[in-house]
Design a protein around this motif. Sequence first.
Motif, PDB file in Angstrom:
ATOM      1  N   GLU A  55     -14.373  10.091 128.582  1.00 46.14           N
ATOM      2  CA  GLU A  55     -15.888  10.088 128.108  1.00 46.14           C
ATOM      3  C   GLU A  55     -15.878  10.230 126.617  1.00 46.14           C
ATOM      4  O   GLU A  55     -16.537   9.790 125.921  1.00 46.14           O
ATOM      5  CB  GLU A  55     -16.790  11.082 128.981  1.00 46.14           C
ATOM      6  N   ILE A  58     -14.978   6.725 125.142  1.00 40.58           N
ATOM      7  CA  ILE A  58     -16.120   6.026 125.435  1.00 40.58           C
ATOM      8  C   ILE A  58     -17.427   6.335 124.681  1.00 40.58           C
ATOM      9  O   ILE A  58     -18.152   5.474 124.078  1.00 40.58           O
ATOM     10  CB  ILE A  58     -16.540   5.703 126.900  1.00 40.58           C
ATOM     11  N   MET A  59     -17.713   7.660 124.758  1.00 39.27           N
ATOM     12  CA  MET A  59     -18.793   8.129 123.951  1.00 39.27           C
ATOM     13  C   MET A  59     -18.692   8.703 122.685  1.00 39.27           C
ATOM     14  O   MET A  59     -19.105   9.697 122.344  1.00 39.27           O
ATOM     15  CB  MET A  59     -19.696   9.149 124.950  1.00 39.27           C
ATOM     16  N   PRO A  61     -18.264  10.799 119.483  1.00 37.37           N
ATOM     17  CA  PRO A  61     -19.371  11.301 118.717  1.00 37.37           C
ATOM     18  C   PRO A  61     -19.220  10.742 117.375  1.00 37.37           C
ATOM     19  O   PRO A  61     -18.164  10.913 116.474  1.00 37.37           O
ATOM     20  CB  PRO A  61     -19.019  12.806 118.711  1.00 37.37           C
TER      21      PRO A  61
ATOM     22  N   ARG B  41     -23.990  12.923 120.918  1.00 35.54           N
ATOM     23  CA  ARG B  41     -23.203  11.824 120.441  1.00 35.54           C
ATOM     24  C   ARG B  41     -23.479  11.251 119.024  1.00 35.54           C
ATOM     25  O   ARG B  41     -22.600  10.757 118.126  1.00 35.54           O
ATOM     26  CB  ARG B  41     -23.462  10.542 121.203  1.00 35.54           C
ATOM     27  N   MET B 251     -15.724   3.714 133.603  1.00 31.84           N
ATOM     28  CA  MET B 251     -15.092   4.975 134.312  1.00 31.84           C
ATOM     29  C   MET B 251     -15.695   4.473 135.854  1.00 31.84           C
ATOM     30  O   MET B 251     -14.665   4.981 136.913  1.00 31.84           O
ATOM     31  CB  MET B 251     -15.858   6.383 133.903  1.00 31.84           C
TER      32      MET B 251
END
Lengths: 322, 322
Positions: A55, A58-59, A61, B41, B251
């Motif tokens: 994560e 993918i995400m 920051p 994020r 995912m």
Amino acid sequence: MNAHDLIKEAIAEKGKFDSVYWIACGGSMIDLIPAHELLQREATTFTSYIYTAREFDIMRPRRLGEKSLVIACSHSGNTPEVVEGCEIALAAGATVIAQTDNAGSKIDSGKWTTWVYPWGEGVPQAEVPAGISLSLAAELLDQQEGYVDLADMYAGIAEMDKILPPAREKVNAELGDRFAKLCQEHEFFYILGSGPNFSQTYGFAICSLMEMQWQHCSYIHSAEYFHGPFEATQDGVFYFLQMGSSECRAMDERALAFLKTHTDTLMVLDAKEYGMEAVPASVRAYLDPVLFYAMNCELRAARGKVFDHDPDFRRYMGVVEY
Amino acid sequence: MNAHDLIKEAIAEKGKFDSVYWIACGGSMIDLIPAHELLQREATTFTSYIYTAREFDIMRPRRLGEKSLVIACSHSGNTPEVVEGCEIALAAGATVIAQTDNAGSKIDSGKWTTWVYPWGEGVPQAEVPAGISLSLAAELLDQQEGYVDLADMYAGIAEMDKILPPAREKVNAELGDRFAKLCQEHEFFYILGSGPNFSQTYGFAICSLMEMQWQHCSYIHSAEYFHGPFEATQDGVFYFLQMGSSECRAMDERALAFLKTHTDTLMVLDAKEYGMEAVPASVRAYLDPVLFYAMNCELRAARGKVFDHDPDFRRYMGVVEY
């Protein structure tokens, strides 16, 4: 390698960090959570976030950059998501510290600082990821902002080495057999805990039970319990409550009072009865999880014996393609 | 009340915020999670953390102060932990915005800004906590740092009002009966999801199923699944997979590939087949949860009919002392 010097050198090179990202998967991530929670609570000049590594990848920051410290952990050293996370962090200019038990593995690539830790019986808590991570977090806090409980943290980590051996004996003598029997009688059960301990509530569920024992279960935060999950409670439904010894205990106590009167199938593991009062109160919330991890290991072993299911056996992990 | 003006006024009064704390419990907390994740994020100059309210009260972050924005939600308006959290925040000098459905309730005390929202059939998504919270987060981001996807966010929230009615019909027609039947056949099952959707993976478990249906279940992050929980997978074990439509989908796809070949009891709810592609890709990760919440409501109702268990019935919540 030691946390004080590692953080000192990192700050000397980069100046103060504005963000910390903890990245790992499963059991390794669980070991980082209490250190993250220390920073989430105490830090006033930098952020701390924790991610399951995929994560994070993918995400990603937006803040990730030269002023970021990324602390990763991969026990095997070859977890693709974690290695990828370190690569992403490095490319963004971040300082990366990776922990692994496996010297020469993919994460021990020489591209960043790798802290290779020993593992197994007799290794001090200061030298495994839970202790290393708390030391890194406490040092970062202290060297960037000051942390009045730094000495307590080191004392507490050291104290765990005295607490665990008798605690292991006690949990086996007092809870092991009954736990295994309750597992035989229940296809499924609930585990409750709160605060930093919730990391090991989750860990008991996904690592010790689902992974190592194929035991179905669910994990519930003791405070969240009253906002939904408690409606499923009744006689015959098995609840396992992890009672912490810190300020978070108030949440567990509320759950205990309800469970005592609403199910006839309750097992309580109270950290206060397992030696945690020898740890300074200021840092007990972050060290309770070290106790619960050790207790989880004993209880899964006790179950494994009765079910003839070796906790080290895997049917998929590292065996099939996924 | 509107998010743009509320944030504008707050910044005009206090200057830019350095921290946001989202506090609530259970279903109300779940509605705040995607907004928090947007800030986690995207924000580079302030932090965002989310707490179940009791843990915020106990583990109070040291940073909490005049430069903090605390966004709370209590549907009933009388949740003691949330009201206490708002009082703590106010005493620390923070700006507090509380959301509730209940005008005149304890949280609507006049001590801070209270946004009273309508609830029930036909209410636009922009006017309920999930939409309000995303608007507040997006506005804060935009007014403090700039947020290029602000217009997309508003367009996406509005689009949900078109997506949900046919999605409700579709899930009932295609999954409702089979879901209820699988619940009859399984005392327990697993729900998987990832990214901001994981809020509604958790929500499906603790609100729709444990609370409203006394249905035992557990919630697993699709990426974490491979780091433990997948060892419990085999034929006869029921898995419900929430497939997202955003970048987090990767995912869920990995979990899908494994589940398809390792259990014969799988139900998939794919957001892409339920209209989410009409939402701008830039904000889809944060709006998928709105779809899944609506789908969770339909599925619990379908189960409720077959089990003759009204989702509105409670045996403990608001009924007994706890």
